[in-house]
Design a protein around this motif. Structure first.
Motif, mmCIF file in Angstrom:
data_model
loop_
_atom_site.group_PDB
_atom_site.id
_atom_site.type_symbol
_atom_site.label_atom_id
_atom_site.label_comp_id
_atom_site.label_asym_id
_atom_site.label_seq_id
_atom_site.Cartn_x
_atom_site.Cartn_y
_atom_site.Cartn_z
ATOM 1 N N THR A 1 1.626 0.652 14.250
ATOM 2 C CA THR A 1 1.863 2.028 14.664
ATOM 3 C C THR A 1 2.741 2.767 13.651
ATOM 4 O O THR A 1 3.316 2.149 12.750
ATOM 5 N N GLY A 2 2.850 4.064 13.831
ATOM 6 C CA GLY A 2 3.604 4.891 12.902
ATOM 7 C C GLY A 2 5.075 4.520 12.796
ATOM 8 O O GLY A 2 5.662 4.560 11.717
ATOM 9 N N SER A 3 5.654 4.125 13.897
ATOM 10 C CA SER A 3 7.063 3.732 13.903
ATOM 11 C C SER A 3 7.264 2.297 13.453
ATOM 12 O O SER A 3 8.394 1.875 13.172
ATOM 13 N N GLY A 4 6.181 1.533 13.431
ATOM 14 C CA GLY A 4 6.272 0.105 13.119
ATOM 15 C C GLY A 4 6.604 -0.753 14.325
ATOM 16 O O GLY A 4 6.739 -1.969 14.195
ATOM 17 N N GLY A 5 6.693 -0.144 15.487
ATOM 18 C CA GLY A 5 7.120 -0.885 16.656
ATOM 19 C C GLY A 5 6.070 -1.749 17.311
ATOM 20 O O GLY A 5 6.391 -2.609 18.145
ATOM 21 N N SER A 6 4.824 -1.527 16.964
ATOM 22 C CA SER A 6 3.740 -2.308 17.559
ATOM 23 C C SER A 6 2.736 -2.701 16.491
ATOM 24 O O SER A 6 2.400 -1.903 15.617
ATOM 25 N N THR A 7 2.257 -3.943 16.579
ATOM 26 C CA THR A 7 1.283 -4.460 15.631
ATOM 27 C C THR A 7 0.181 -5.201 16.375
ATOM 28 O O THR A 7 0.346 -5.597 17.538
ATOM 29 N N TYR A 8 -0.937 -5.377 15.688
ATOM 30 C CA TYR A 8 -2.057 -6.122 16.268
ATOM 31 C C TYR A 8 -2.798 -6.804 15.132
ATOM 32 O O TYR A 8 -2.968 -6.223 14.060
ATOM 33 N N TYR A 9 -3.246 -8.053 15.385
ATOM 34 C CA TYR A 9 -3.886 -8.859 14.355
ATOM 35 C C TYR A 9 -5.208 -9.420 14.847
ATOM 36 O O TYR A 9 -5.377 -9.710 16.035
ATOM 37 N N ILE B 1 2.116 -7.686 9.192
ATOM 38 C CA ILE B 1 2.035 -6.309 8.719
ATOM 39 C C ILE B 1 3.362 -5.633 9.029
ATOM 40 O O ILE B 1 3.952 -5.842 10.107
ATOM 41 N N SER B 2 3.845 -4.838 8.088
ATOM 42 C CA SER B 2 5.087 -4.096 8.284
ATOM 43 C C SER B 2 5.010 -2.806 7.485
ATOM 44 O O SER B 2 4.089 -2.618 6.680
ATOM 45 N N ARG B 3 5.970 -1.919 7.714
ATOM 46 C CA ARG B 3 5.981 -0.669 6.970
ATOM 47 C C ARG B 3 7.412 -0.211 6.742
ATOM 48 O O ARG B 3 8.318 -0.526 7.525
ATOM 49 N N ASP B 4 7.571 0.546 5.674
ATOM 50 C CA ASP B 4 8.846 1.184 5.354
ATOM 51 C C ASP B 4 8.542 2.671 5.203
ATOM 52 O O ASP B 4 8.039 3.097 4.162
ATOM 53 N N ASN B 5 8.833 3.447 6.226
ATOM 54 C CA ASN B 5 8.484 4.863 6.199
ATOM 55 C C ASN B 5 9.304 5.646 5.184
ATOM 56 O O ASN B 5 8.862 6.692 4.700
ATOM 57 N N ALA B 6 10.477 5.152 4.849
ATOM 58 C CA ALA B 6 11.285 5.817 3.822
ATOM 59 C C ALA B 6 10.644 5.687 2.446
ATOM 60 O O ALA B 6 10.873 6.532 1.576
ATOM 61 N N LYS B 7 9.858 4.639 2.269
ATOM 62 C CA LYS B 7 9.178 4.400 0.995
ATOM 63 C C LYS B 7 7.693 4.723 1.055
ATOM 64 O O LYS B 7 6.970 4.480 0.082
ATOM 65 N N CYS C 1 0.867 -1.176 0.000
ATOM 66 C CA CYS C 1 0.000 0.000 0.000
ATOM 67 C C CYS C 1 0.903 1.226 0.000
ATOM 68 O O CYS C 1 1.590 1.489 1.003
ATOM 69 N N ALA C 2 0.915 1.941 -1.108
ATOM 70 C CA ALA C 2 1.748 3.136 -1.240
ATOM 71 C C ALA C 2 0.943 4.370 -0.869
ATOM 72 O O ALA C 2 -0.191 4.545 -1.324
#
Length: 123
Positions: free
Chosen positions: A52-60, A70-76, A22-23
């Motif tokens: 979360t915004g930092s990627g430090g916490s997730t919930y399923y 679920i993961s994120r790359d804030n640089a991208k 998801c971009a």
């Protein structure tokens, strides 16, 4: 608000894997809680995962724990959903969503939505 575009859906056999992306547009992506929801034909939209915004916490949701990540790359400006051990009951349109205020599993709390990407799991 942030603009969201999903990709990566498709047709896969049961037991297989897919990775959704998801971009997001904008320069404040890291300030957003992000989530994935899904909607199967004839059913209501349901929560899948959030981060979360930092990627430090997730919930399923319970049905995907141990199979989806679920993961994120804030640089991208991108959030991902890695889906393993897929089951026919995972078949749905998958949507990503964004909210700035808090981590939540409730769809009406989210202010921005993508257009969705179809995931079909054959048995």
């Amino acid at each position: 608000q942030v603009q969201l575009v999903e990709s990566g859906g498709g047709l896969v056999q049961a037991g297989g894997s897919l990775r959704l992306s998801c971009a997001a547009s904008g320069r404040t992506f890291s300030s957003y809680f992000m989530a994935w929801f899904r909607q199967a034909p004839g059913k209501e939209r349901e929560f899948v995962a959030t981060i979360t915004g930092s990627g430090g916490s997730t919930y399923y949701t319970d049905s995907v724990k141990g199979r989806f990540t679920i993961s994120r790359d804030n640089a991208k400006n991108t959030v991902y959903l890695q889906m393993n051990s897929l089951k026919p009951e995972d078949t749905a349109v998958y949507y990503c969503a964004a909210v700035r205020s808090h981590m939540t599993t409730i769809s009406r709390d989210y202010s921005s939505w993508g257009q969705g990407t179809q995931v079909t799991v054959s048995s």
